[in-house]
Structure formats: structure tokens, C-alpha cells
Design a protein around this motif. Structure first.
Motif, short mmCIF file in Angstrom:
data_model
loop_
_atom_site.label_atom_id
_atom_site.label_comp_id
_atom_site.label_asym_id
_atom_site.label_seq_id
_atom_site.Cartn_x
_atom_site.Cartn_y
_atom_site.Cartn_z
N LYS A 28 -13.90 -0.86 -10.77
CA LYS A 28 -13.61 -1.80 -9.67
C LYS A 28 -12.58 -2.83 -10.10
O LYS A 28 -11.67 -3.18 -9.34
N ASN A 29 -12.67 -3.29 -11.34
CA ASN A 29 -11.71 -4.26 -11.86
C ASN A 29 -10.30 -3.66 -11.90
O ASN A 29 -9.32 -4.32 -11.53
N ALA A 30 -10.19 -2.41 -12.32
CA ALA A 30 -8.87 -1.74 -12.35
C ALA A 30 -8.31 -1.64 -10.94
O ALA A 30 -7.12 -1.91 -10.71
N ILE A 31 -9.16 -1.28 -9.99
CA ILE A 31 -8.72 -1.20 -8.59
C ILE A 31 -8.26 -2.57 -8.11
O ILE A 31 -7.22 -2.70 -7.46
N ASP A 32 -9.00 -3.63 -8.46
CA ASP A 32 -8.62 -4.98 -8.05
C ASP A 32 -7.26 -5.37 -8.62
O ASP A 32 -6.40 -5.91 -7.90
N TRP A 33 -7.02 -5.12 -9.90
CA TRP A 33 -5.72 -5.45 -10.50
C TRP A 33 -4.60 -4.65 -9.84
O TRP A 33 -3.52 -5.19 -9.61
N LEU A 34 -4.87 -3.39 -9.53
CA LEU A 34 -3.82 -2.56 -8.92
C LEU A 34 -3.58 -2.90 -7.46
O LEU A 34 -2.56 -2.53 -6.90
N SER A 35 -4.50 -3.62 -6.83
CA SER A 35 -4.32 -3.99 -5.42
C SER A 35 -3.37 -5.18 -5.25
O SER A 35 -2.98 -5.51 -4.14
N ARG A 36 -3.00 -5.80 -6.35
CA ARG A 36 -2.16 -7.00 -6.32
C ARG A 36 -0.87 -6.77 -7.07
O ARG A 36 -0.81 -5.89 -7.92
N PRO A 37 0.17 -7.55 -6.85
CA PRO A 37 0.23 -8.60 -5.84
C PRO A 37 0.20 -8.00 -4.43
O PRO A 37 0.59 -6.86 -4.21
#
Length: 185
Positions: free
Chosen positions: A90-99
Motif C-alpha cells: 500500500k505504501n508503494a502504491i501511495d508513493w506512486l500515486s503522487r505527485p
């Protein structure tokens, strides 16, 4: 030119059966496809907008984003932790969702598969991962699924790459994801 498929593994455990499944995916990739397992998810700090500042993004997160930008597709391997997606994935997905507006997934095809101890093979976690990555900008290929139950016993003495049924299923998954790269546009 080879299609680059980036594999993200949601388990950090050294003996992870999902890691072994990802290693098997590397081996069964069809001609014209290159599956690479991303190394370093454990080093990425939890997503926090205060540290996601242009010019000073943590090196591990910047490496993930750079690697994702170069990928043509994604193959996520998710075990199930307490009925849901592991924090590291989930953390990897969160980082890849930004900016915002510049997702590392950028409309690229994504498949989510995995294995888990339970009788359903981690389907809840995989469904949650599909949901999160779709919201994060990936083009989730909903009909590419592989949930292998009873991982602890099934792979107790056998690597997934030595299980003929798993190899056949995994080969189909990687080939279908590879085939969706051109269709994603």
C-alpha cells in the motif's frame, strides 16, 4: 523493444512465497517481456506529504518512482495480512500515486496476483490492491487473477517454479499482462 513489467512484492519476509512467485514470473516471461522484481520497498518511508517535496524526495521513493516511470506494466504480488493488503505494498502504491496528476502507474496495465496461507489465497487483499492501484492511476486488468491458497503447506518443500500447475497459471498471467500493454492506450 522488450516490454518492461515491474513486479512489486507485498511481503518482505526472506522466505516469502509471494517473493518466490515473483521470481517464477521472471523465469516464465514470454519472449519480448522482461519482468523485474523491484528491490527496496523496505527502505521506502511511509508516505508523508511533508517529505514528498520536489528536490528532496527520499532516495528509495525516488528510485521507485523512476523505475515505475520506465515500466510498461505492473505485476503486483500480494499476500493477505489480517484480511487486507500489506502495508509495504500500500505504501508503494501511495508513493506512486503522487505527485497528483503524475502517477507512476500512468494508465499502464496492472495485474494483481498472489498466494496466502488461507483457503482463498489472499483474494481480499488482492481485491483491495486492485482498488487502490486503480484509484492511483493504474489500468487494472480485472480479469487477470491468480490466488493460490494454502501457501504454507503447498510450498513447504516446493518452490512455485517447480509446481507445474502454478507455472502454467503464472505463464498465462504474464503473457496476458504482456498482451495488454498495447491495449492500454
Amino acid at each position: 523493444m522488450s516490454v518492461r513489467i515491474l513486479a512489486l512484492v507485498g511481503s518482505l519476509r526472506a522466505g516469502s512465497t509471494n517473493r518466490q512467485l515473483a521470481e517464477a514470473a521472471v523465469q516464465v516471461a514470454p519472449e519480448g517481456a522482461d519482468v523485474t522484481v523491484f528491490e527496496g520497498l523496505a527502505e521506502i518511508p511511509f508516505y508523508n506529504e511533508d517529505i514528498d517535496v520536489e528536490g528532496s524526495v527520499p532516495a528509495a521513493a525516488a528510485k521507485l518512482r523512476e523505475t515505475a516511470q520506465a515500466a510498461d506494466a505492473f505485476l503486483l504480488f500480494s499476500p493477505e495480512y489480517n484480511g487486507t493488503i500489506p502495508a509495504v505494498l500500500k505504501n508503494a502504491i501511495d508513493w506512486l500515486s503522487r505527485p497528483y496528476g503524475s502517477s507512476g502507474f500512468g494508465g499502464k496495465p496492472v495485474a494483481v496476483i498472489g498466494t496466502a496461507f488461507g483457503q482463498y489465497g489472499g483474494v481480499w487483499a488482492q481485491d483491495e490492491a486492485r482498488k487502490a492501484v486503480g484509484i492511483a492511476g493504474g489500468k487494472v486488468i480485472e480479469d487477470i487473477k491468480l490466488s493460490i491458497p494454502s501457501s504454507v503447506t503447498r510450498f513447504a518443500e516446493t518452490h512455485p517454479s517447480d509446481d507445474a500447475e502454478v507455472v502454467a497459471q503464472l505463464t498465462e498471467v504474464v503473457a496476458r499482462l504482456h498482451g495488454n500493454v498495447g491495449a492500454a492506450a
